[in-house]
Design a protein around this motif. Structure first.
Motif, PDB file in Angstrom:
ATOM      1  N   VAL A   1       8.822  17.520 -70.805  1.00  0.00           N
ATOM      2  CA  VAL A   1       8.603  18.575 -69.809  1.00  0.00           C
ATOM      3  C   VAL A   1       9.722  19.616 -69.833  1.00  0.00           C
ATOM      4  O   VAL A   1       9.531  20.756 -69.403  1.00  0.00           O
ATOM      5  CB  VAL A   1       8.504  17.938 -68.402  1.00  0.00           C
ATOM      6  CG1 VAL A   1       8.424  18.998 -67.321  1.00  0.00           C
ATOM      7  CG2 VAL A   1       7.283  17.033 -68.320  1.00  0.00           C
ATOM      8  N   CYS A   2      10.881  19.250 -70.371  1.00  0.00           N
ATOM      9  CA  CYS A   2      12.071  20.088 -70.218  1.00  0.00           C
ATOM     10  C   CYS A   2      12.046  21.380 -71.024  1.00  0.00           C
ATOM     11  O   CYS A   2      12.888  22.259 -70.795  1.00  0.00           O
ATOM     12  CB  CYS A   2      13.322  19.283 -70.573  1.00  0.00           C
ATOM     13  SG  CYS A   2      13.656  17.936 -69.411  1.00  0.00           S
ATOM     14  N   THR A   3      11.139  21.510 -71.973  1.00  0.00           N
ATOM     15  CA  THR A   3      10.993  22.769 -72.719  1.00  0.00           C
ATOM     16  C   THR A   3       9.512  23.049 -72.914  1.00  0.00           C
ATOM     17  O   THR A   3       8.677  22.143 -72.818  1.00  0.00           O
ATOM     18  CB  THR A   3      11.660  22.702 -74.109  1.00  0.00           C
ATOM     19  OG1 THR A   3      10.970  21.740 -74.912  1.00  0.00           O
ATOM     20  CG2 THR A   3      13.124  22.330 -74.014  1.00  0.00           C
TER      21      THR A   3
ATOM     22  N   GLU B   1      -3.890  10.528 -65.542  1.00  0.00           N
ATOM     23  CA  GLU B   1      -3.812   9.101 -65.869  1.00  0.00           C
ATOM     24  C   GLU B   1      -5.016   8.666 -66.697  1.00  0.00           C
ATOM     25  O   GLU B   1      -4.981   7.631 -67.354  1.00  0.00           O
ATOM     26  CB  GLU B   1      -3.751   8.255 -64.592  1.00  0.00           C
ATOM     27  CG  GLU B   1      -2.501   8.427 -63.754  1.00  0.00           C
ATOM     28  CD  GLU B   1      -1.269   7.816 -64.392  1.00  0.00           C
ATOM     29  OE1 GLU B   1      -1.390   7.192 -65.476  1.00  0.00           O
ATOM     30  OE2 GLU B   1      -0.176   7.977 -63.831  1.00  0.00           O
ATOM     31  N   PHE B   2      -6.075   9.441 -66.658  1.00  0.00           N
ATOM     32  CA  PHE B   2      -7.318   9.007 -67.288  1.00  0.00           C
ATOM     33  C   PHE B   2      -7.833   9.965 -68.355  1.00  0.00           C
ATOM     34  O   PHE B   2      -8.713   9.613 -69.129  1.00  0.00           O
ATOM     35  CB  PHE B   2      -8.406   8.814 -66.218  1.00  0.00           C
ATOM     36  CG  PHE B   2      -8.007   7.863 -65.141  1.00  0.00           C
ATOM     37  CD1 PHE B   2      -8.039   6.495 -65.357  1.00  0.00           C
ATOM     38  CD2 PHE B   2      -7.548   8.315 -63.914  1.00  0.00           C
ATOM     39  CE1 PHE B   2      -7.651   5.600 -64.365  1.00  0.00           C
ATOM     40  CE2 PHE B   2      -7.168   7.433 -62.914  1.00  0.00           C
ATOM     41  CZ  PHE B   2      -7.223   6.072 -63.139  1.00  0.00           C
ATOM     42  N   ILE B   3      -7.312  11.184 -68.386  1.00  0.00           N
ATOM     43  CA  ILE B   3      -7.746  12.133 -69.404  1.00  0.00           C
ATOM     44  C   ILE B   3      -6.518  12.712 -70.090  1.00  0.00           C
ATOM     45  O   ILE B   3      -5.391  12.550 -69.620  1.00  0.00           O
ATOM     46  CB  ILE B   3      -8.598  13.277 -68.792  1.00  0.00           C
ATOM     47  CG1 ILE B   3      -7.745  14.143 -67.840  1.00  0.00           C
ATOM     48  CG2 ILE B   3      -9.825  12.737 -68.090  1.00  0.00           C
ATOM     49  CD1 ILE B   3      -8.459  15.383 -67.352  1.00  0.00           C
ATOM     50  N   SER B   4      -6.729  13.379 -71.196  1.00  0.00           N
ATOM     51  CA  SER B   4      -5.653  14.041 -71.928  1.00  0.00           C
ATOM     52  C   SER B   4      -4.905  15.017 -71.020  1.00  0.00           C
ATOM     53  O   SER B   4      -5.518  15.796 -70.294  1.00  0.00           O
ATOM     54  CB  SER B   4      -6.246  14.793 -73.127  1.00  0.00           C
ATOM     55  OG  SER B   4      -5.402  15.830 -73.546  1.00  0.00           O
ATOM     56  N   ASN B   5      -3.569  14.957 -71.062  1.00  0.00           N
ATOM     57  CA  ASN B   5      -2.808  15.893 -70.219  1.00  0.00           C
ATOM     58  C   ASN B   5      -2.988  17.337 -70.697  1.00  0.00           C
ATOM     59  O   ASN B   5      -2.854  18.278 -69.919  1.00  0.00           O
ATOM     60  CB  ASN B   5      -1.326  15.515 -70.151  1.00  0.00           C
ATOM     61  CG  ASN B   5      -0.663  15.440 -71.517  1.00  0.00           C
ATOM     62  OD1 ASN B   5      -1.281  15.717 -72.542  1.00  0.00           O
ATOM     63  ND2 ASN B   5       0.598  15.043 -71.536  1.00  0.00           N
ATOM     64  N   THR B   6      -3.332  17.502 -71.963  1.00  0.00           N
ATOM     65  CA  THR B   6      -3.629  18.847 -72.467  1.00  0.00           C
ATOM     66  C   THR B   6      -4.900  19.382 -71.811  1.00  0.00           C
ATOM     67  O   THR B   6      -4.956  20.537 -71.360  1.00  0.00           O
ATOM     68  CB  THR B   6      -3.813  18.820 -73.993  1.00  0.00           C
ATOM     69  OG1 THR B   6      -2.643  18.248 -74.592  1.00  0.00           O
ATOM     70  CG2 THR B   6      -4.028  20.208 -74.542  1.00  0.00           C
ATOM     71  N   ALA B   7      -5.928  18.534 -71.760  1.00  0.00           N
ATOM     72  CA  ALA B   7      -7.172  18.936 -71.102  1.00  0.00           C
ATOM     73  C   ALA B   7      -6.946  19.169 -69.615  1.00  0.00           C
ATOM     74  O   ALA B   7      -7.493  20.116 -69.029  1.00  0.00           O
ATOM     75  CB  ALA B   7      -8.237  17.856 -71.309  1.00  0.00           C
ATOM     76  N   ALA B   8      -6.122  18.319 -68.994  1.00  0.00           N
ATOM     77  CA  ALA B   8      -5.826  18.485 -67.572  1.00  0.00           C
ATOM     78  C   ALA B   8      -5.105  19.811 -67.332  1.00  0.00           C
ATOM     79  O   ALA B   8      -5.373  20.512 -66.346  1.00  0.00           O
ATOM     80  CB  ALA B   8      -4.969  17.330 -67.067  1.00  0.00           C
ATOM     81  N   GLY B   9      -4.195  20.176 -68.243  1.00  0.00           N
ATOM     82  CA  GLY B   9      -3.493  21.451 -68.095  1.00  0.00           C
ATOM     83  C   GLY B   9      -4.435  22.636 -68.157  1.00  0.00           C
ATOM     84  O   GLY B   9      -4.355  23.568 -67.345  1.00  0.00           O
ATOM     85  N   ALA B  10      -5.359  22.593 -69.119  1.00  0.00           N
ATOM     86  CA  ALA B  10      -6.324  23.685 -69.254  1.00  0.00           C
ATOM     87  C   ALA B  10      -7.272  23.742 -68.059  1.00  0.00           C
ATOM     88  O   ALA B  10      -7.685  24.826 -67.634  1.00  0.00           O
ATOM     89  CB  ALA B  10      -7.121  23.511 -70.542  1.00  0.00           C
TER      90      ALA B  10
ATOM     91  N   MET C   1       3.059  22.186 -64.725  1.00  0.00           N
ATOM     92  CA  MET C   1       3.482  21.653 -66.016  1.00  0.00           C
ATOM     93  C   MET C   1       4.138  20.274 -65.865  1.00  0.00           C
ATOM     94  O   MET C   1       3.868  19.345 -66.625  1.00  0.00           O
ATOM     95  CB  MET C   1       4.471  22.613 -66.692  1.00  0.00           C
ATOM     96  CG  MET C   1       3.862  23.886 -67.213  1.00  0.00           C
ATOM     97  SD  MET C   1       5.142  24.910 -67.977  1.00  0.00           S
ATOM     98  CE  MET C   1       4.215  26.377 -68.398  1.00  0.00           C
ATOM     99  N   VAL C   2       5.019  20.177 -64.890  1.00  0.00           N
ATOM    100  CA  VAL C   2       5.727  18.908 -64.668  1.00  0.00           C
ATOM    101  C   VAL C   2       4.753  17.828 -64.203  1.00  0.00           C
ATOM    102  O   VAL C   2       4.778  16.693 -64.693  1.00  0.00           O
ATOM    103  CB  VAL C   2       6.862  19.085 -63.642  1.00  0.00           C
ATOM    104  CG1 VAL C   2       7.529  17.737 -63.350  1.00  0.00           C
ATOM    105  CG2 VAL C   2       7.888  20.099 -64.142  1.00  0.00           C
TER     106      VAL C   2
END
Length: 602
Positions: free
Chosen positions: A158-160, A509-518, A543-544
């Motif tokens: 998360v730091c960058t 917790e259950f889906i890709s964090n990339t998909a969650a971000g989008a 983001m965090v």
């Protein structure tokens, strides 16, 4: 126009197609073993064919700056990996701490630092084997250190902006919407604060970490799971093939190798048409009591000494330990009912589950996610670990890079890339391209290694995630959800920020964090704008939060990497992870509101 005029529960038909597509996609990812890239590609196709997105929008993910950056960074990481940078750091940073608290700090800080610039999956894969050996020296159960290892990689990423893909996706979408680019170190201070809180929390809650036996402890003594029998020269089975002698499928075990008496030739795996000769040594693996019945049924005798020792393993054979990954095709199957051994030229010797060897024929064990498998292959055989990566995770690779001048060169290239980007001397995308070219020019990795390092499946998921975000925003879903959140939470910006981050933390917790971000980017962006605030600090908090998934082993690929080696159960992550989710969420909201002033839009 007709599609847009049909409205139900506040959403038009295009919006409902998007909602159904997104929910269906996540369901398929959760409950099937279909490849994620194919699922995302199918979702894009549905949105395009149904007219939700036009051609430019449907394929916008493949030209997205953030997706291109991720692809180029794979090459940079390849250069660092093949020049031994990670190995050098591991060797010199862990040391010999004299307490658990110091061990956690010595482990988590370097891992977090590396994960800020490199793939956290790569970092954890490297550290797992090291931590297992290190824990033995410290007399600490590996299960007390492997969860902190995985957590540190997530918090460090998360730091960058380049540390974790969701940061790049969200920053890319922010640039598309505002025309302003985020600095590569935009999340550094909030990330470091959450990392500091996370390390202290792990130390304070260490009693919630399980004290499990390492799975490979079941394999420490080879004599515990193998038995050797000698074929007398006058035995009735001499001259028969293994199949004719009835030794291919013996009760309680498996014939894993033959050592021929006349030429000391080692045969493994053993083919069914291999001939038995007088003086041969037969090595069986499995349930020893049952296999010893072969002395009576086949007239074999005990070998005069046990030659299958760890010393001879190093000289004459290869043992490989692997862990069954989540989603593996081997789950709920037995090795004996498949052609797995024949196809991969190796033999299953033993199976352990949560640190305990299963006392039955290894080839008849119904396998589960996280099971530890011990394989043997012939001395000159090569295991294609890349081809087996979707089914097994190997941790005993012999490919250890040499540390030398190129180690310093690749490190310099990486530091230059980060510094030039952070100081806004050169944009991140150009910096990444220059760094990748430098890695190739200075031969930190070759072209083949660079191409193999690019994970096209992951890139497809990232591109698909960007397209999902476009669809959610275009169809008005984000705006509608933003208004819904404001109706429930009011117009207090801190409460709205916390509410969306809370949902994002647990969704990931259950889906890709990339998909969650989008998916959550347009919701957070719209909510901030509707309240009249600059979305920037809200997106930093997002983001965090979507990279803070601690409560399930499927919440992050790094959790899956440590699940088997740590001998964990699914509930082990929940015991400490649920509290970690809430603690990091609170720390995240606190630090973001201290550092970034919530500025009303003019």
């Amino acid at each position: 126009m007709l599609m847009e005029s049909i409205v139900f529960l506040g959403f038009n038909l295009y919006a409902w197609i998007t909602i159904v597509t997104v929910l269906s996609m996540f369901s398929v990812l959760l409950f099937t073993k279909l490849r994620a890239d194919l699922v995302f590609l199918g979702a894009i196709a549905i949105l395009f064919v149904t007219g939700v997105l036009d051609a430019k929008e449907a394929f916008s993910g493949f030209s997205s700056t953030s997706v291109v950056v991720i692809g180029v960074l794979f090459v940079v990481v390849a250069g660092l990996t093949h020049t031994g940078v990670l190995q050098w750091i591991v060797k010199h940073l862990l040391g010999q701490p004299n307490s658990y608290s110091k061990a956690v700090v010595r482990l988590m800080l370097p891992v977090a630092a590396l994960s800020s610039f490199l793939s956290n999956t790569t970092v954890v894969a490297l550290f797992v084997g090291i931590v297992k050996m290190w824990s033995k020296k410290l007399n600490i159960s590996p299960s007390k250190l492997l969860i902190p290892l995985s957590y540190a990689s997530g918090m460090g990423g998360v730091c960058t902006l380049i540390g974790t893909p969701p940061n790049l996706i969200i920053s890319g979408l922010y640039a598309d919407n505002t025309g302003k680019a985020m600095n590569v170190l935009a999340t550094t201070i909030p990330g470091l604060f959450c990392l500091f809180v996370g390390v202290l929390s792990i130390i304070a809650m260490r009693k919630l970490l399980p004290d499990r036996k390492a799975p490979e402890t079941a394999f420490e003594s080879t004599s515990d799971y193998t038995v050797e029998l000698l074929v007398p020269s006058d035995n009735d089975h001499v001259g028969m093939t293994i199949e004719e002698a009835g030794l291919m499928n013996v009760r309680g075990g498996t014939l894993i190798e033959i050592i021929h008496y006349d030429n000391r030739e080692l045969v493994s795996p053993v083919p069914s048409d291999e001939y038995l000769m007088g003086g041969d040594r037969l090595v069986f693996a499995g349930q020893i009591d049952e296999m010893l019945d072969l002395k009576k049924s086949h007239g074999f005798v005990n070998a005069d000494h046990h030659i299958f020792t760890l010393d001879e393993v190093d000289k004459n054979r290869q043992l490989h330990t692997a862990y069954i990954t989540f989603g593996s095709n081997l789950i709920n199957t037995t090795i004996g009912d498949s052609a797995f051994e024949k196809d991969n030229n190796m033999t299953l010797v033993a199976v352990a589950r949560r640190g305990q060897r299963i006392n039955e024929s290894p080839r008849q064990v119904v396998l589960q996610a996280g099971d530890t498998l011990l394989f043997e292959c012939s001395p000159h055989a090569k295991i294609n670990t890349e081809r087996l990566a979707s089914q097994l995770q190997f941790f005993d690779s012999e490919q250890v890079p040499n540390i030398g001048k190129k180690t310093l060169v690749s490190t310099t290239i990486m530091i230059a890339m980060v510094v030039l980007s952070a100081l806004n001397v050169i944009p991140l995308l150009q910096c990444a391209f220059l760094a990748a070219m430098a890695m190739l020019i200075f031969r930190c990795c070759n072209v083949d290694q660079a191409m193999k390092a690019i994970n096209w499946e992951i890139l497809m998921v990232f591109a698909g995630s960007v397209v999902l975000g476009v669809a959610i925003q275009k169809t008005g879903i984000a705006e509608r959800l933003a208004f819904g959140i404001l109706d429930v939470c009011g117009t207090n910006p801190i409460i709205v920020m916390a509410a969306i981050c809370f949902v994002g933390t647990f969704i990931t917790e259950f889906i890709s964090n990339t998909a969650a971000g989008a998916m959550f980017f347009p919701i957070m962006y719209e909510a901030a704008e509707k309240m009249g605030y600059d979305p920037y600090p809200f997106l930093i908090a997002l983001m965090v939060s979507i990279s803070s998934s601690f409560a399930t082993p499927i919440g992050s690929p790094t959790h899956m990497l440590v699940y088997g080696p740590g001998g964990y159960r699914f509930s082990d992550f929940m015991r400490i992870g649920l509290l970690m989710n809430l603690i990091i969420l609170a720390a995240n909201i606190l630090i973001v509101n201290i550092i970034f002033q919530l500025t009303p839009l003019q």
